[in-house]
Design a protein around this motif. Structure first.
Motif, PDB file in Angstrom:
ATOM      1  N   PRO A  24      35.390  36.503  34.613  1.00 23.33           N
ATOM      2  CA  PRO A  24      36.644  37.120  34.157  1.00 23.33           C
ATOM      3  C   PRO A  24      37.855  36.744  35.000  1.00 23.33           C
ATOM      4  CG  PRO A  24      35.374  38.710  35.399  1.00 23.33           C
ATOM      5  CD  PRO A  24      34.525  37.467  35.320  1.00 23.33           C
ATOM      6  N   TYR A  25      37.636  35.948  36.062  1.00 23.21           N
ATOM      7  CA  TYR A  25      38.716  35.681  37.005  1.00 23.21           C
ATOM      8  C   TYR A  25      39.180  34.226  36.953  1.00 23.21           C
ATOM      9  CZ  TYR A  25      37.249  40.127  39.060  1.00 23.21           C
ATOM     10  OH  TYR A  25      36.937  41.441  39.245  1.00 23.21           O
ATOM     11  N   LEU A  26      40.466  34.033  37.175  1.00 25.63           N
ATOM     12  CA  LEU A  26      41.009  32.716  37.427  1.00 25.63           C
ATOM     13  C   LEU A  26      40.629  32.286  38.839  1.00 25.63           C
ATOM     14  CD1 LEU A  26      44.594  33.456  36.041  1.00 25.63           C
ATOM     15  CD2 LEU A  26      42.842  32.098  34.874  1.00 25.63           C
ATOM     16  N   SER A  27      40.716  31.011  39.098  1.00 22.54           N
ATOM     17  CA  SER A  27      40.332  30.528  40.427  1.00 22.54           C
ATOM     18  C   SER A  27      41.269  31.045  41.507  1.00 22.54           C
ATOM     19  CB  SER A  27      40.301  28.991  40.446  1.00 22.54           C
ATOM     20  OG  SER A  27      41.589  28.459  40.114  1.00 22.54           O
ATOM     21  N   GLN A  28      42.499  31.328  41.128  1.00 15.45           N
ATOM     22  CA  GLN A  28      43.453  31.891  42.075  1.00 15.45           C
ATOM     23  C   GLN A  28      44.502  32.678  41.298  1.00 15.45           C
ATOM     24  OE1 GLN A  28      45.119  28.536  44.130  1.00 15.45           O
ATOM     25  NE2 GLN A  28      46.280  27.821  42.368  1.00 15.45           N
ATOM     26  N   ALA A 226      40.610  45.349  36.819  1.00 12.04           N
ATOM     27  CA  ALA A 226      41.829  45.852  37.455  1.00 12.04           C
ATOM     28  C   ALA A 226      41.638  47.293  37.929  1.00 12.04           C
ATOM     29  CB  ALA A 226      43.008  45.759  36.489  1.00 12.04           C
ATOM     30  N   LYS A 227      40.890  48.074  37.168  1.00  9.30           N
ATOM     31  CA  LYS A 227      40.620  49.450  37.589  1.00  9.30           C
ATOM     32  C   LYS A 227      39.809  49.469  38.875  1.00  9.30           C
ATOM     33  CE  LYS A 227      38.856  53.879  35.910  1.00  9.30           C
ATOM     34  NZ  LYS A 227      38.290  54.614  34.755  1.00  9.30           N
ATOM     35  N   THR A 233      44.836  41.995  39.842  1.00 11.59           N
ATOM     36  CA  THR A 233      45.561  42.026  38.561  1.00 11.59           C
ATOM     37  C   THR A 233      45.999  40.639  38.110  1.00 11.59           C
ATOM     38  OG1 THR A 233      46.302  44.306  38.854  1.00 11.59           O
ATOM     39  CG2 THR A 233      47.638  42.895  37.416  1.00 11.59           C
ATOM     40  N   TYR A 234      46.612  39.874  38.993  1.00 11.77           N
ATOM     41  CA  TYR A 234      47.155  38.574  38.595  1.00 11.77           C
ATOM     42  C   TYR A 234      46.114  37.447  38.682  1.00 11.77           C
ATOM     43  CZ  TYR A 234      51.919  40.259  38.036  1.00 11.77           C
ATOM     44  OH  TYR A 234      53.047  40.902  37.581  1.00 11.77           O
ATOM     45  N   ARG A 235      44.842  37.818  38.811  1.00 11.24           N
ATOM     46  CA  ARG A 235      43.772  36.823  38.789  1.00 11.24           C
ATOM     47  C   ARG A 235      42.829  37.038  37.608  1.00 11.24           C
ATOM     48  NH1 ARG A 235      39.115  34.773  41.519  1.00 11.24           N
ATOM     49  NH2 ARG A 235      38.415  36.812  42.269  1.00 11.24           N
ATOM     50  N   ILE A 236      43.107  38.051  36.803  1.00 12.15           N
ATOM     51  CA  ILE A 236      42.220  38.392  35.693  1.00 12.15           C
ATOM     52  C   ILE A 236      42.652  37.649  34.429  1.00 12.15           C
ATOM     53  CG2 ILE A 236      41.399  40.285  34.252  1.00 12.15           C
ATOM     54  CD1 ILE A 236      41.839  42.124  36.713  1.00 12.15           C
TER      55      ILE A 236
END
Length: 295
Positions: A24-28, A226-227, A233-236
């Motif tokens: 669910p995450y971006l690499s950064q 995020a919860k 937040t800005y990596r999801i």
């Protein structure tokens, strides 16, 4: 006879391994806010408009009913005061706008003075033509014609002949930044009628030269990651996808859209929540200052 033994049945093949769930995450992170928190807080605390015709930068919040406009102001108020605030009334269950009046909010500093930012809260947009705030009222508010405390009437917008109409607004009366507000999990659910109203307001603001940003609220409600950790937040990926959808919906570039969590169940402020709020607020101030510089 035949005395031979039968061969045992082969064991059934092992079931295939369940597919690996997508990451669910971006690499950064695509935006860094935590590391700039103290810098952003200091910036907001020291901000003074450079245009001497105004004492306060006026930020107008607009968006659908229930989007979190009043809660966002309360969250800004909380982040700057260091304690959870509830000055703007909110309602978590009403299907119609809880805000009925045009209300200006200043934020007190501890020394008895005020921060140099004013937030104006308005009634929310609704799907039907004669419910929610009228687009013409929002246009009048942006031009500075609407008085503080004006009672919205969805079927009869403010008129020049009304007693409280501000016929000759000053630069201080006018709106300097327009901020759209929408819950991040409702981006795909906004009705065409509400989108049309928000775009009409955006076009009117553009004609006036008013800079525009947006905040997507309730990131913790929309996304379990995020919860669990608001710093992510800005990596999801899901949240970034909603930012991109909202960008296409209203025509705002992604660098003008901010993700925030409003204070709701908390009774104490939190630096991680504040970092998201103040990142958005700093950019609102920067955009508003650019607008005042160009006048």
């Amino acid at each position: 006879m035949g005395g031979g033994s039968s061969e045992p049945c082969p064991a059934p093949p092992a079931p295939p391994a369940p597919p690996t769930p997508p990451n669910p995450y971006l690499s950064q992170p695509w935006r860094n806010v935590k590391e700039n928190y103290q810098e952003n807080l200091a910036f907001v605390k020291s901000y003074q408009p450079q245009n001497h015709d105004v004492n306060h930068l006026r930020i107008l919040l607009h968006g659908p009913v229930g989007s979190g406009k009043s809660s966002f102001f309360n969250s800004v108020d909380s982040a700057l005061k260091g304690r959870v605030s509830g000055r703007a009334a909110t309602d978590a269950i009403s299907g119609s706008s809880y805000t009925k009046k045009y209300k200006a909010y200043k934020i007190h500093k501890g020394d008895g003075s005020f921060y140099s930012v004013i937030f104006n809260d308005i009634m929310g947009f609704e799907q039907n033509a004669h419910t929610g705030v009228d687009v013409e009222d929002v246009k009048l508010a942006m031009r500075g014609h609407m008085p503080d405390g004006y009672q919205f009437n969805p079927v009869a917008p403010l008129q020049e002949t009304d007693r409280d109409y501000i016929s000759s607004p000053t630069l201080e009366d006018r709106v300097h930044v327009l901020v759209g507000v929408c819950p991040v999990d409702s981006v795909s659910l906004i009705s065409d009628e509400v989108v049309k109203k928000m775009r009409e307001v955006r076009l009117a603001a553009a004609e006036l030269g008013i800079p525009q940003l947006a905040i997507l609220t309730k990131v913790d409600v929309a996304c379990p990651q995020a919860k669990e950790d608001i710093n992510e937040t800005y990596r999801i990926k899901y949240l970034k996808e909603q930012v991109d959808k909202f960008s296409l919906l209203l025509g705002l570039p992604p660098n003008c859209i901010f993700l925030v969590k409003n204070y709701s169940s908390e009774i104490e402020t939190n630096d991680d929540i504040n970092a998201l709020i103040l990142s958005a607020l700093k950019q609102m101030i920067n955009f508003g200052e650019d607008f005042l510089d160009d006048l």
